[in-house]
Design an enzyme around this catalytic site. Structure first.
Site, PDB file in Angstrom:
ATOM      1  N   CYS A  98      -6.440  -8.303  -0.006  1.00 55.59           N
ATOM      2  CA  CYS A  98      -6.184  -9.129   1.169  1.00 55.59           C
ATOM      3  C   CYS A  98      -6.551 -10.588   0.882  1.00 55.59           C
ATOM      4  CB  CYS A  98      -6.916  -8.548   2.378  1.00 55.59           C
ATOM      5  SG  CYS A  98      -6.234  -9.128   3.927  1.00 55.59           S
ATOM      6  N   HIS A 190      -6.556  -2.788   2.588  1.00 61.30           N
ATOM      7  CA  HIS A 190      -7.990  -2.608   2.301  1.00 61.30           C
ATOM      8  C   HIS A 190      -8.325  -1.166   1.916  1.00 61.30           C
ATOM      9  CE1 HIS A 190      -9.518  -6.509   3.887  1.00 61.30           C
ATOM     10  NE2 HIS A 190      -8.402  -6.464   4.597  1.00 61.30           N
ATOM     11  N   GLU A 192     -10.794  -0.079   0.434  1.00 61.83           N
ATOM     12  CA  GLU A 192     -12.240   0.169   0.543  1.00 61.83           C
ATOM     13  C   GLU A 192     -12.621   0.671   1.938  1.00 61.83           C
ATOM     14  OE1 GLU A 192     -10.758  -2.659   0.616  1.00 61.83           O
ATOM     15  OE2 GLU A 192     -11.720  -3.995   2.064  1.00 61.83           O
TER      16      GLU A 192
HETATM   17  N1  GLN Z   1      -6.236 -13.716   7.005  1.00 57.13           N
HETATM   18  C1  GLN Z   1      -7.214 -13.896   5.958  1.00 57.13           C
HETATM   19  C2  GLN Z   1      -6.896 -15.129   5.119  1.00 57.13           C
HETATM   20  O1  GLN Z   1      -5.813 -15.616   5.192  1.00 57.13           O
HETATM   21  C3  GLN Z   1      -7.259 -12.664   5.068  1.00 57.13           C
HETATM   22  C4  GLN Z   1      -7.656 -11.469   5.911  1.00 57.13           C
HETATM   23  C5  GLN Z   1      -8.393 -10.383   5.169  1.00 57.13           C
HETATM   24  O2  GLN Z   1      -8.858 -10.542   4.034  1.00 57.13           O
HETATM   25  N2  GLN Z   1      -8.554  -9.263   5.824  1.00 57.13           N
HETATM   26  O3  GLN Z   1      -7.734 -15.628   4.419  1.00 57.13           O
END
Ligand code: GLN
Length: 209
Positions: A98, A190, A192
């Site tokens: 992410c 995610h 994890e």
């Molecule tokens: N929206 C976050 C970003 O742009 C990432 C979100 C996440 O890691 N769950 O940095």
């Protein structure tokens, strides 16, 4: 993880337990503990990384979810951005989940946001829209087998475009959400936060020579 036993000793780490790879989780911000627990369940020795010395002692690194602009600033402040680029350039496996995938990318669509530039993709932040801030999806990931993966997306990015060396391992809504380029892995979701260890195991498999 029997097949990768004992291959991970670096010259400065001769004290290690030979049977387990040492995997760091960047601990400047984000869901660090969940990754450490999931990596340990998958067969690694995992630890939080905040300094270059600890990074140097790791065989691989995970950059967790969090807030990408904040973490990029902290990487510079903690003098970790360049050492990280050097290690990955020398072959250290890296996985960004992410926010971690955003930080790892070459560019961020529509934004002049600094990144590490280690994965030849352009990502779009918060790409699934405000109404879909968070969702769990049964995601087909052929490299993990026929069983779909319970993928949790939280304000997730998607892959807007990818270079020729990037393999798209899974897509959702017409966009890549799991990609690999050599020893660099990126997931929009995610793993994890689920009990399914397959993506963590897949990453540990990337440590094999
Ligand atoms: N929206 C976050 C970003 O742009 C990432 C979100 C996440 O890691 N769950 O940095």
């Amino acid at each position: 993880m029997v097949s990768i036993c004992g291959r991970f000793r670096r010259a400065n780490c001769s004290h290690r337990v030979a049977s387990k790879p040492h995997v760091g989780v960047l601990a400047l911000q984000g869901d660090v503990e969940e990754h450490i627990a999931a990596l340990e369940r998958a067969g690694a020795k995992a630890r939080a990384v905040k300094t270059r010395a600890v990074l140097d002692a790791c065989d691989a690194l995970v950059i967790p979810g969090g807030e990408s602009t904040t973490v990029m600033k902290l990487l510079d402040r903690f003098a970790l951005a360049d050492p990280l680029r050097e290690r990955v350039g020398a072959g250290m496996p890296l996985w960004g989940t992410c926010m971690g995938m955003i930080v790892t990318a070459r560019a961020v669509a529509g934004l002049d946001q600094p990144t590490l530039g280690l994965l030849d993709v352009t990502v779009r932040r918060n790409a699934f829209g405000r109404q879909n801030d968070s969702a769990e999806v049964d995601l087909a990931i052929p490299v993990l087998g026929a069983e779909p993966f319970p993928a949790i997306f939280i304000r997730a990015p998607w892959i807007e475009s990818a270079g020729p060396e990037v393999e798209v391992l899974a897509s959702f809504g017409g966009h890549g959400v799991m990609v690999r380029q050599g020893r660099v892995l990126g997931t929009s979701f995610h793993p994890e936060l689920t009990a399914d260890p397959r993506v963590h195991r897949y990453f540990l498999g990337m440590l094999a020579p």
